[in-house]
Design an enzyme around this catalytic site. Sequence first.
Site: not given
Length: 452
Positions: A154, A229, A263
């Site tokens: 997705k 994550e 991130c």
Amino acid sequence: MSSTTIINPADESVLAEVPHTPLEAVDEAVTRAVLAQRAWASLAPVDRARALRRFAAAVDGAIEELALLEVRNSGHPISSARWEAGHVRDVLEYYAGAPERLLGVQIPVAGDIDLTFHEPLGVVGVIVPWNFPMTIASWGFAPALAAGNAVLLKPADWTPLTAIRLGELALESGLPEGLFQVLPGRGSVVGERFVTHPDVHKIVFTGSTEVGKQVAAKAAALVKPVTLELGGKSANVVFADADLEKAAATAPGSVFDNAGQDCCARSRLLVQRSVLDRFLELLEPAVQAWKVGDPHDAATEMGPLVSGAHRDSVSSFLDGANVAFRGTAPTGKGFWMAPTVLLPNRDDRVATEEIFGPVVSVLPFDDEADAIALANSSIYGLSGSIWTRDLGRGIRVARGVQSGNLSVNSHSSVRYTTPFGGMKQSGLGRELGPDAALHFTETKNVFFSTEE
């Protein structure tokens, strides 16, 4: 059927309408994946390896196409997007070596035989974020396929175009129908169904810590393994004995790459107090020289933010903030924002929360113990850098900082040959590295009695 309007963040033009996958279509995709996985797992390992190499070759032939799609959809500079597409190829090639190396062990037992086998999980659901759509997707689907699984992917609502094209390339390369399916749509529909469907046996999720916790909680109800994550507020620690010129020159790239939408961004810049003024003198021209502009230009280092809504979110952090200096950015159409350097207090919101934009907080520290304590004063622990000429200090601080991925005198975070993942609320489990394919298997132990 509902859809998402895909916008070019550099000029706000409409690129496409991408239909959302409805719930019943997700269930149909799972059914196809279950059948495809059984056939895939039954292939000889060498045949799975060849198929993955053909997929890698198809990606290699589409590097420029994929890169240009990412430039238009995500606003990534073309030089970065070319690297990202090549990275997908490289990850596939690396894990093409895994099917023939999923080795079990023979365990010594008296007079009998005990063996372990690594069996594929079945169907794996991979949910990827909008900031690095190609690369992060490959970290999940490549080792999962190598281990004999089927994959449902997705992509994020805002940036699905390269993932959709990768799904097409997989089929064009000869991967079986149903084995690797890309299902765009809402997280509350597609992602939720991945988590709750009993025939999806693992979830790989990259995204916010808040949503990651929800994924983990719902997966736990089915005792379904997850790899997460999540967020980060990584520290770039500069000691007084460091090469200050190099540390300052490279600092913009550690936080402003991909417009800070990373991130692993070193969004906290910790500088030893005795050299703070000198470091800021070196940092200011480096920030002002950071080239923000047309992502099609090979000289551009930073493009726009991904959307107007996200730019508004990032900008809200700057209300009342103590701005030291800024770089420059285009005006007019597009979701532009200038790189920004702040001088906050340690407990200010900008110094503790993940901003996910081109904003860095400079914080002074006194000594080694203070540096480690400050670096660890976060709920996150994903990445970070340490700058020092003292090898012993580099080792001590690296061992003391609670982060999953650290570099000394560089800003390296991700190599597909080494494990990647976070500590604390930055995630669970590890991706990449030589053992990643094993994370998509169950270890089965079989005891053989030799008694007649």
